[in-house]
Design an enzyme around this catalytic site. Structure first.
Site, PDB file in Angstrom:
ATOM      1  N   CYS A   1       4.472  15.315  22.149  1.00 44.28           N
ATOM      2  CA  CYS A   1       5.843  16.175  21.976  1.00 44.28           C
ATOM      3  C   CYS A   1       6.949  15.527  21.807  1.00 44.28           C
ATOM      4  O   CYS A   1       8.033  15.979  21.326  1.00 44.28           O
ATOM      5  CB  CYS A   1       5.758  17.133  23.088  1.00 44.28           C
ATOM      6  SG  CYS A   1       4.356  18.193  23.471  1.00 44.28           S
TER       7      CYS A   1
ATOM      8  N   GLY B   1      -3.370  25.445  24.281  1.00 43.08           N
ATOM      9  CA  GLY B   1      -2.904  25.144  25.542  1.00 43.08           C
ATOM     10  C   GLY B   1      -1.732  25.620  25.865  1.00 43.08           C
ATOM     11  O   GLY B   1      -1.337  26.144  26.910  1.00 43.08           O
ATOM     12  N   THR B   2      -0.867  25.731  24.971  1.00 43.07           N
ATOM     13  CA  THR B   2       0.613  26.392  25.286  1.00 43.07           C
ATOM     14  C   THR B   2       0.703  27.719  25.783  1.00 43.07           C
ATOM     15  O   THR B   2       1.207  28.141  26.429  1.00 43.07           O
ATOM     16  CB  THR B   2       1.629  26.156  24.112  1.00 43.07           C
ATOM     17  OG1 THR B   2       1.652  24.801  23.623  1.00 43.07           O
ATOM     18  CG2 THR B   2       3.077  26.388  24.163  1.00 43.07           C
TER      19      THR B   2
ATOM     20  N   HIS C   1      -8.205  21.843  19.943  1.00 43.02           N
ATOM     21  CA  HIS C   1      -7.991  20.991  19.091  1.00 43.02           C
ATOM     22  C   HIS C   1      -7.869  19.485  19.950  1.00 43.02           C
ATOM     23  O   HIS C   1      -7.762  18.553  19.267  1.00 43.02           O
ATOM     24  CB  HIS C   1      -6.608  21.099  18.320  1.00 43.02           C
ATOM     25  CG  HIS C   1      -5.116  20.718  19.091  1.00 43.02           C
ATOM     26  ND1 HIS C   1      -4.682  19.745  19.032  1.00 43.02           N
ATOM     27  CD2 HIS C   1      -4.548  21.668  19.775  1.00 43.02           C
ATOM     28  CE1 HIS C   1      -3.399  19.827  19.579  1.00 43.02           C
ATOM     29  NE2 HIS C   1      -3.357  20.904  20.188  1.00 43.02           N
TER      30      HIS C   1
ATOM     31  N   ASN D   1      -1.027  14.080  30.645  1.00 47.71           N
ATOM     32  CA  ASN D   1      -1.109  13.746  29.348  1.00 47.71           C
ATOM     33  C   ASN D   1      -0.548  12.468  28.747  1.00 47.71           C
ATOM     34  O   ASN D   1      -0.917  11.930  27.859  1.00 47.71           O
ATOM     35  CB  ASN D   1      -0.591  14.724  28.273  1.00 47.71           C
ATOM     36  CG  ASN D   1       0.734  15.414  28.711  1.00 47.71           C
ATOM     37  OD1 ASN D   1       1.088  15.590  29.837  1.00 47.71           O
ATOM     38  ND2 ASN D   1       1.807  15.417  27.797  1.00 47.71           N
TER      39      ASN D   1
ATOM     40  N   GLN E   1      -6.209  18.214  28.887  1.00 43.67           N
ATOM     41  CA  GLN E   1      -6.642  16.634  28.748  1.00 43.67           C
ATOM     42  C   GLN E   1      -7.821  16.450  29.569  1.00 43.67           C
ATOM     43  O   GLN E   1      -8.059  15.376  29.966  1.00 43.67           O
ATOM     44  CB  GLN E   1      -5.501  15.883  29.251  1.00 43.67           C
ATOM     45  CG  GLN E   1      -4.177  16.021  28.250  1.00 43.67           C
ATOM     46  CD  GLN E   1      -4.521  15.470  26.891  1.00 43.67           C
ATOM     47  OE1 GLN E   1      -5.465  14.894  26.632  1.00 43.67           O
ATOM     48  NE2 GLN E   1      -3.439  15.762  25.909  1.00 43.67           N
TER      49      GLN E   1
ATOM     50  N   SER F   1      -7.484  23.839  25.353  1.00 46.96           N
ATOM     51  CA  SER F   1      -6.992  23.845  23.812  1.00 46.96           C
ATOM     52  C   SER F   1      -8.085  23.192  23.040  1.00 46.96           C
ATOM     53  O   SER F   1      -8.464  21.829  23.204  1.00 46.96           O
ATOM     54  CB  SER F   1      -5.823  23.168  23.809  1.00 46.96           C
ATOM     55  OG  SER F   1      -5.419  22.838  22.722  1.00 46.96           O
TER      56      SER F   1
ATOM     57  N   THR G   1      -6.114  40.554  16.491  1.00 46.78           N
ATOM     58  CA  THR G   1      -7.425  40.618  16.045  1.00 46.78           C
ATOM     59  C   THR G   1      -7.845  39.024  16.112  1.00 46.78           C
ATOM     60  O   THR G   1      -7.233  38.125  15.883  1.00 46.78           O
ATOM     61  CB  THR G   1      -7.399  40.912  14.485  1.00 46.78           C
ATOM     62  OG1 THR G   1      -6.887  42.052  14.361  1.00 46.78           O
ATOM     63  CG2 THR G   1      -8.747  40.682  13.991  1.00 46.78           C
TER      64      THR G   1
HETATM   65  C1  LIG Z   1      -1.807  18.646  29.321  1.00 47.04           C
HETATM   66  C2  LIG Z   1      -1.338  19.694  28.020  1.00 47.04           C
HETATM   67  N1  LIG Z   1      -1.094  20.816  28.453  1.00 47.04           N
HETATM   68  C3  LIG Z   1      -0.884  21.807  27.256  1.00 47.04           C
HETATM   69  C4  LIG Z   1      -0.602  21.252  26.152  1.00 47.04           C
HETATM   70  C5  LIG Z   1      -0.387  22.126  24.910  1.00 47.04           C
HETATM   71  O1  LIG Z   1      -1.537  22.304  23.970  1.00 47.04           O
HETATM   72  P1  LIG Z   1      -1.477  22.857  22.649  1.00 47.04           P
HETATM   73  O2  LIG Z   1      -1.361  21.828  21.743  1.00 47.04           O
HETATM   74  O3  LIG Z   1      -2.972  23.494  22.420  1.00 47.04           O
HETATM   75  O4  LIG Z   1      -0.414  23.980  22.570  1.00 47.04           O
HETATM   76  C6  LIG Z   1      -0.836  19.876  25.753  1.00 47.04           C
HETATM   77  C7  LIG Z   1      -0.877  19.138  24.546  1.00 47.04           C
HETATM   78  O5  LIG Z   1      -0.870  18.121  24.237  1.00 47.04           O
HETATM   79  C8  LIG Z   1      -1.157  18.964  27.105  1.00 47.04           C
HETATM   80  O6  LIG Z   1      -1.696  17.902  27.012  1.00 47.04           O
END
Ligand SMILES: Cc1ncc(COP(=O)(O)O)c(C=O)c1O
Length: 381
Positions: free
Chosen positions: A325, A69-70, A201, A149, A178, A199, A237
Site C-alpha cells: 500500500c 481483507g479490507t 489473494h 504486514n 498475514q 483475504s 450475489t
Molecule cells: C494485515 C493486512 N490487513 C488487511 C489487508 C487488506 O487485504 P486486501 O488486499 O484483501 O483488501 C492487507 C493487505 O495487504 C494486510 O496485509
C-alpha cells in the site's frame, strides 16, 4: 524468477484457477434462484463454506464471505461500532495496523467515536498490560492484527486473549490476513476472539474474495444492504467461482502446514543471518520467536528502499518496500514509525515475504545477489 513479495499478493495456484474456471462454466446459477441451477450453485456455496469452516475449526454459520481483507476489517470495526453504539463509543487498536483498520478507526473518530492506539515495543508488539489499562466502561471493540504486514511481528495473542476473557462483552477482532497458514491457528482461533478477517489473494486464491469468522451470537451491523445474502449480513450475489476457488486454496495451504512453515522459517533465517553480517544493515524482524516465519524486513543505511527493490528486480528477484500500500505512494512505514525507527533508516527498509513454494536455493541466490548489490551501493555512497 524469484518472487519474495507474497505479503503483497500471491500467485493463484493452477488447481485454484482450474476450480474457478470450472465453477464459472458449470455452476453459473444464482444461489438464490429457486430452479435447479440455483440449487446447484447454493449447494456448492454451502459446501465451500463447510469446507472452510472445517479447515479453521468453526461452525458453518460462523463463516461469512467478503471481498477480502479490507472489507473484512471495515466490517468488523464499523459493523461493531454501529451494532454496539448504545453501550459505548470507545474503540482500541494498535499503532501498527494495516490502513484498512487504521483508516476505519479514523473515519469513526469523525463520527464521534473515541479511539485509543496502543503503542508498540522495539519489535512492533503491543503489551497486554497496556491493553488492560486502556479498557474503559465505554469500550466496545478491540482490534489487533495477528501478523504485522510490514515486519512480520506476531502480536501476543495469548496474552491479549487472557485480558479479553475478563471483558466478555467487548468485541475482539483479529486481522489475520498475514497470519493464515503460518502455524498460528491456535493463537488466532482462541476461545475468546469474536471476529477474524482473511483475504484469499494472500493464499493463492483469486483477488476480490475473502472470508470473515464471526463467533456465533455476536452482533454486527451489515455494511452492504440489499437482498439479504450471507444470512442477511452481507448482501450481493455471491462470487461463487472465487468462493469455491478460495476453499480449494485454503485446503492446499493447510495441507502439511507444519513442514511448510518450518521451510519458510529456515529460508527466512538463512537470509537474515547472511544480511545481518553487513555493517550497514539493520534488521527489523529479528531472529526471535515473536516474528512470523515468512516476513523479513531490513534496511541498508544510505540506500532508499525503492533503489534496493529495483536493483533486485534487475536480477529477476522481486521484493518490496515495507508494504504494497505504501510502496507506490512513498508513505513512510507506519510500523517502523511506531517502533520509533529513525526516518533516515526507515526510508531504506525493504521487505521479503515468502510462501510455501519458495526454496533454499532461492535464498542462496538472493544472498549472492545481495553481496554484489551491497558492494555496488557501498561504492556509490
Ligand atoms: C494485515 C493486512 N490487513 C488487511 C489487508 C487488506 O487485504 P486486501 O488486499 O484483501 O483488501 C492487507 C493487505 O495487504 C494486510 O496485509
Amino acid at each position: 524468477m524469484i518472487y519474495f513479495d507474497n505479503s503483497a499478493t500471491t500467485k493463484a495456484a493452477p488447481e485454484v484457477v482450474d476450480t474457478y474456471a470450472k465453477v464459472s462454466a458449470n455452476y453459473w446459477g444464482n444461489p438464490s434462484s429457486l430452479h435447479k441451477f440455483g440449487e446447484q450453485a447454493f449447494n456448492l456455496l454451502e459446501q465451500s463454506r463447510q469446507q472452510i469452516a472445517d479447515l479453521v475449526g468453526a461452525k458453518l454459520s460462523e463463516i461469512l464471505f467478503t471481498s477480502g481483507g479490507t472489507e473484512g476489517d471495515n466490517w468488523a470495526i464499523k459493523g461493531t461500532a454501529m451494532a454496539k453504539r448504545e453501550f459505548g463509543n470507545h474503540l482500541i487498536t494498535t499503532e501498527v495496523e494495516h490502513p484498512a483498520v487504521h483508516n476505519s478507526m479514523e473515519q469513526l473518530k469523525q463520527e464521534g467515536f473515541e479511539v485509543t492506539y496502543l503503542p508498540v515495543d522495539e519489535n512492533g508488539r503491543v503489551s497486554a498490560d497496556d491493553l488492560r489499562a486502556a479498557i474503559k466502561p465505554t469500550t466496545i471493540l478491540v482490534s489487533t492484527m495477528a501478523v504485522n504486514n510490514e515486519i512480520g511481528a506476531v502480536q501476543p495473542l495469548d496474552e491479549i486473549a487472557a485480558v479479553m476473557r475478563d471483558f466478555p462483552r467487548i468485541h475482539w477482532h483479529i486481522d489475520a490476513v498475514q497470519g493464515i497458514g503460518k502455524g498460528l491457528a491456535d493463537k488466532i482461533f482462541n476461545d475468546r476472539v469474536d471476529f477474524v478477517t482473511f483475504s484469499g489473494h494472500k493464499f493463492h486464491a483469486p483477488r476480490g474474495i475473502g472470508f470473515m469468522y464471526k463467533r456465533q451470537g455476536r452482533k454486527i451491523t451489515p455494511l452492504m444492504a440489499g437482498g439479504g445474502q450471507e444470512r442477511n449480513l452481507r448482501s450481493g450475489t455471491e462470487n461463487l467461482p472465487a468462493i469455491a476457488a478460495m476453499a480449494k486454496a485454503l485446503r492446499l495451504l493447510l495441507n502439511d502446514e507444519a513442514a511448510k512453515v518450518q521451510r519458510q522459517r529456515d529460508i527466512r533465517l538463512a537470509i537474515l543471518h547472511h544480511v545481518e553480517k553487513f555493517p550497514n544493515v539493520t534488521i527489523f524482524s529479528k531472529d526471535l520467536p515473536v516474528f512470523a516465519p515468512h516476513i523479513l524486513c531490513f534496511a541498508i543505511a544510505g540506500v532508499r528502499g525503492e533503489t534496493i527493490v529495483h536493483a533486485f528486480e534487475e536480477h529477476d528477484i522481486y521484493i518490496s518496500t515495507t508494504s504494497a500500500c505504501s510502496s507506490k505512494k512513498h508513505v513512510e512505514s507506519s510500523t517502523l514509525q511506531a517502533m520509533k525507527v529513525d526516518d533516515g533508516i526507515a526510508t531504506s527498509a525493504v521487505r521479503i515475504s515468502l510462501d510455501e513454494h519458495n526454496t533454499m536455493a532461492e535464498a542462496e541466490k538472493f544472498n549472492q545477489v545481495f553481496d554484489e548489490l551491497y558492494t555496488q551501493f557501498a561504492k556509490l555512497s
